[in-house]
Design an enzyme around this catalytic site. Sequence first.
Site, PDB file in Angstrom:
ATOM      1  N   SER A   1     -21.414  53.896  -4.683  1.00 20.13           N
ATOM      2  CA  SER A   1     -21.541  52.546  -4.141  1.00 20.13           C
ATOM      3  C   SER A   1     -22.470  51.718  -5.016  1.00 20.13           C
ATOM      4  O   SER A   1     -23.332  52.265  -5.728  1.00 20.13           O
ATOM      5  CB  SER A   1     -22.108  52.607  -2.716  1.00 20.13           C
ATOM      6  OG  SER A   1     -22.427  51.321  -2.236  1.00 20.13           O
TER       7      SER A   1
ATOM      8  N   TYR B   1     -28.651  55.859   2.972  1.00 19.38           N
ATOM      9  CA  TYR B   1     -27.350  55.524   2.373  1.00 19.38           C
ATOM     10  C   TYR B   1     -27.496  55.301   0.866  1.00 19.38           C
ATOM     11  O   TYR B   1     -26.758  55.869   0.062  1.00 19.38           O
ATOM     12  CB  TYR B   1     -26.773  54.278   3.040  1.00 19.38           C
ATOM     13  CG  TYR B   1     -25.388  53.903   2.557  1.00 19.38           C
ATOM     14  CD1 TYR B   1     -24.269  54.554   3.065  1.00 19.38           C
ATOM     15  CD2 TYR B   1     -25.204  52.903   1.608  1.00 19.38           C
ATOM     16  CE1 TYR B   1     -22.989  54.224   2.629  1.00 19.38           C
ATOM     17  CE2 TYR B   1     -23.937  52.564   1.166  1.00 19.38           C
ATOM     18  CZ  TYR B   1     -22.832  53.225   1.681  1.00 19.38           C
ATOM     19  OH  TYR B   1     -21.579  52.890   1.236  1.00 19.38           O
TER      20      TYR B   1
END
Length: 255
Positions: free
Chosen positions: A138, A151
Amino acid sequence: MSWALVTGASSGMGLRYASQLAARGHDILLVSNQQEQLQTAASELSRKYGVKTVPHYQDLSAPDAAGQLVSFCREQGIEVEILVNNAGMFFFKELQPEDEHRVDTMMSLHTTTVTKLSMLFGNEMRLRGHGHILIVSSLAATLPMPGITIYAATKAYLKSFGRSFYFEMQPYGVGVTTVCPPAVATPLYNLSEKLLSLGVRCGVIWTPDRLVRRALRAMDHNRRCIKPGLMNLYLPVLIAILPKCLVNHLWNKFK
């Protein structure tokens, strides 16, 4: 035709990976913890593209999830040519002791299981002399910000792991491509349809189909890592130069 294994394949970006790989003629093993959606997705792909589909319900955050999945494939006679490590989760929150279970789940799902799946299926590909592994990281891998603490850290791990694993597998004819997408219009972020549509129109959020096309093209060309979108260029730089006092102010306002 060869098999593609897609994790998190029952919805969102995983379903788009499964769809585009099925459109190429690959048989698809769909793995997810959303049982009803999984069955529906498998049936639709088989009907639409005329390929074999196997829906496999499994919690990929479990301690031996990777080993169990490899064993399932061997029992079913499924030889995985393409592994798409897509399954993931997201939450935006200041970490508290009551979040321990979610933290454990995210760390297992994003790091441990992806590492073991890549290693185990990668070894089979290496022995055959061909295969592809795609790892979904990501843009958050370069954004260590409050609210996405775990995350961002796990996605940074995936980015580092994939970029290194690429070199280990290259001599054996196995490609490893790591994808670092910006925000994508999927249910992952729990945003309203209105906000997702606005983000797409403004160009700060990508549609899943567009992102998956880019990722599979990169895989085809044996790219080591791709970071699509302008946000991958300017946002990490912008975040890096933000004064700490401003970061604190914004966090206290939005948390």
